[in-house]
Design an enzyme around this catalytic site. Structure first.
Site, mmCIF file in Angstrom:
data_model
loop_
_atom_site.group_PDB
_atom_site.id
_atom_site.type_symbol
_atom_site.label_atom_id
_atom_site.label_comp_id
_atom_site.label_asym_id
_atom_site.label_seq_id
_atom_site.Cartn_x
_atom_site.Cartn_y
_atom_site.Cartn_z
ATOM 1 N N ALA A 22 0.826 -1.499 -0.160
ATOM 2 C CA ALA A 22 -0.286 -0.065 -0.183
ATOM 3 C C ALA A 22 0.845 1.293 -0.194
ATOM 4 O O ALA A 22 0.353 2.426 -0.710
ATOM 5 C CB ALA A 22 -0.929 -0.080 0.637
ATOM 6 N N GLY A 102 6.463 -3.324 15.843
ATOM 7 C CA GLY A 102 5.419 -3.607 17.466
ATOM 8 C C GLY A 102 6.242 -1.917 17.829
ATOM 9 O O GLY A 102 6.965 -0.890 17.507
ATOM 10 N N GLY A 104 9.105 -1.432 20.425
ATOM 11 C CA GLY A 104 10.812 -0.671 19.901
ATOM 12 C C GLY A 104 11.038 -0.552 18.461
ATOM 13 O O GLY A 104 11.441 0.397 18.307
ATOM 14 N N ASP A 128 1.228 -9.319 19.001
ATOM 15 C CA ASP A 128 0.735 -9.252 20.837
ATOM 16 C C ASP A 128 -0.765 -8.562 20.646
ATOM 17 O O ASP A 128 -0.875 -7.836 22.061
ATOM 18 C CB ASP A 128 2.074 -9.217 21.668
ATOM 19 N N GLU A 188 -10.756 -24.475 29.195
ATOM 20 C CA GLU A 188 -11.169 -24.558 30.896
ATOM 21 C C GLU A 188 -10.768 -23.706 31.494
ATOM 22 O O GLU A 188 -11.359 -23.358 32.292
ATOM 23 C CB GLU A 188 -10.977 -25.530 30.700
ATOM 24 N N ARG A 212 -17.545 -34.229 35.911
ATOM 25 C CA ARG A 212 -18.981 -34.216 35.565
ATOM 26 C C ARG A 212 -19.531 -34.977 34.020
ATOM 27 O O ARG A 212 -20.125 -34.335 33.772
ATOM 28 C CB ARG A 212 -19.279 -32.361 35.205
ATOM 29 N N VAL A 251 4.934 -20.607 14.977
ATOM 30 C CA VAL A 251 3.690 -20.482 14.100
ATOM 31 C C VAL A 251 3.022 -20.243 13.962
ATOM 32 O O VAL A 251 2.464 -19.614 13.033
ATOM 33 C CB VAL A 251 3.627 -22.447 13.701
ATOM 34 N N GLN A 252 2.849 -19.240 14.624
ATOM 35 C CA GLN A 252 2.133 -17.617 15.068
ATOM 36 C C GLN A 252 1.743 -16.734 14.549
ATOM 37 O O GLN A 252 1.352 -16.194 14.092
ATOM 38 C CB GLN A 252 1.579 -17.675 16.399
#
EC number: 2.7.1.11
Length: 319
Positions: A22, A102, A104, A128, A188, A212, A251-252
């Site tokens: 862009a 980010g 820094g 993050d 959970e 449960r 991988v994230q």
């Protein structure tokens, strides 16, 4: 203004390429010469520059990572390093700089303006999502989808083996990814840096779920809150059976950006060029509501961004 530059710095985030595209194409359309800086601030110091034409950024919107490459530059953290960078900028006749990265990276951009009056505009790109004054940063949505997909697959095997899985996700100072991933996957438990964890209560909750009839448990932990191995030791001691650990790691950061990240990145890239042309510098492009705004870089960085405690409670109630 006739000549601008663009760089990507720090940890990569899906959508950086869309932002670069862009900046280049919108800049060229407005008669600007656009220079790409390779390897972030390291390349800025070394003068590792390349002229980018319209065709050079064809087909990069859908690509993860950054074609300009990136780095973490210790030298740039010194006054001497920033002076070298400023000299390169002036030597090459660059009149404005777009910095994509980010906390820094944006701090570095501000220092270039403060110390050397280099016109800079920042674009927040970090998985993050820990930058203040903006609802969303480039890369967050893609990262969340990656984590969600991984957790759903882990739930399949967790159910098959009736096990508890501890999934460690990124987030050194922010639990945003852990919270949102936990909410949308029905984890959970969610362990984040912002909220102290009580392992006894956590163990009691897992055991109660077992009584449960629930046959699997997913605990999502942000890396800045505790390591998955620490959580496992605490839980296994209290619940009396073995857990399994998955650390999603880098991988994230990868993968083709989602439609949401592409749109955000493209829009922010255009707005960054407009800000330079308007003479509005030392600002960061931020998303507030559904609108892009320009905010002072240091005001954004000094505004502490915390997770939504109410959303955390809702995630707990819905798990």
């Amino acid at each position: 203004m006739k000549k601008i530059a663009v760089l990507t710095s720090g940890g990569d985030a899906p959508g950086m390429n869309a932002a670069v595209r862009a900046v280049v194409r919108y800049g060229v359309r407005h008669g600007l010469e656009v220079i790409g800086v390779r390897r972030g601030y390291s390349g800025l110091i070394d003068g590792d520059f390349v002229k980018l034409e319209y065709k050079d950024v064809a087909g990069i919107t859908e690509k993860g990572g950054t074609i300009l490459r990136t780095s973490r530059c210790e030298e740039f953290k010194t006054e001497e390093g920033r002076e070298l960078a400023a000299k390169q900028i002036k030597k090459h006749g660059i009149e404005g700089l777009v910095v994509i990265g980010g906390e820094g990276s944006l701090t570095g951009a501000h220092l270039l303006y403060e110390e050397h009056k280099i016109p800079v505009v920042g674009i927040p790109a970090t998985i993050d999502n820990d930058i203040g004054l903006t609802d969303m940063c480039i890369g967050v949505d893609t990262c969340l989808n990656t984590v969600m997909d991984a957790v759903q697959k882990l739930k399949d095997t967790a159910s098959s083996h009736e096990r508890a899985f501890i999934v460690e996700v990124m987030g050194r100072h922010s639990g945003y990814i852990a919270l949102m991933a936990g909410l949308v996957t029905g984890a959970e438990a969610i362990i984040v840096p912002e909220i102290p964890v009580d392992y006894s209560q956590l163990a009691d909750r897992i055991l109660e779920e077992r009584r449960r009839g629930k046959i699997n448990s997913i605990i999502i932990v942000a890396e800045g809150a505790a390591s998955a191995y620490t959580v496992a030791r605490h839980l296994e001691y209290r619940i009396g059976y073995e857990t399994r650990i998955t650390i999603l790691g880098h991988v994230q950061r990868g993968g083709s950006p989602t439609a949401s990240d592409r749109r955000l990145a493209l829009s922010m890239g255009v707005e960054a060029v407009d800000a330079l042309l308007d003479g509005e510098v030392d600002v960061m492009i931020a998303l507030q509501g559904n609108k892009l705004v320009r905010v002072p870089i240091m005001e954004a960085l000094s505004t502490k961004k915390t997770i939504d405690k109410k959303l955390y409670e809702i995630a707990y109630m819905l798990s």
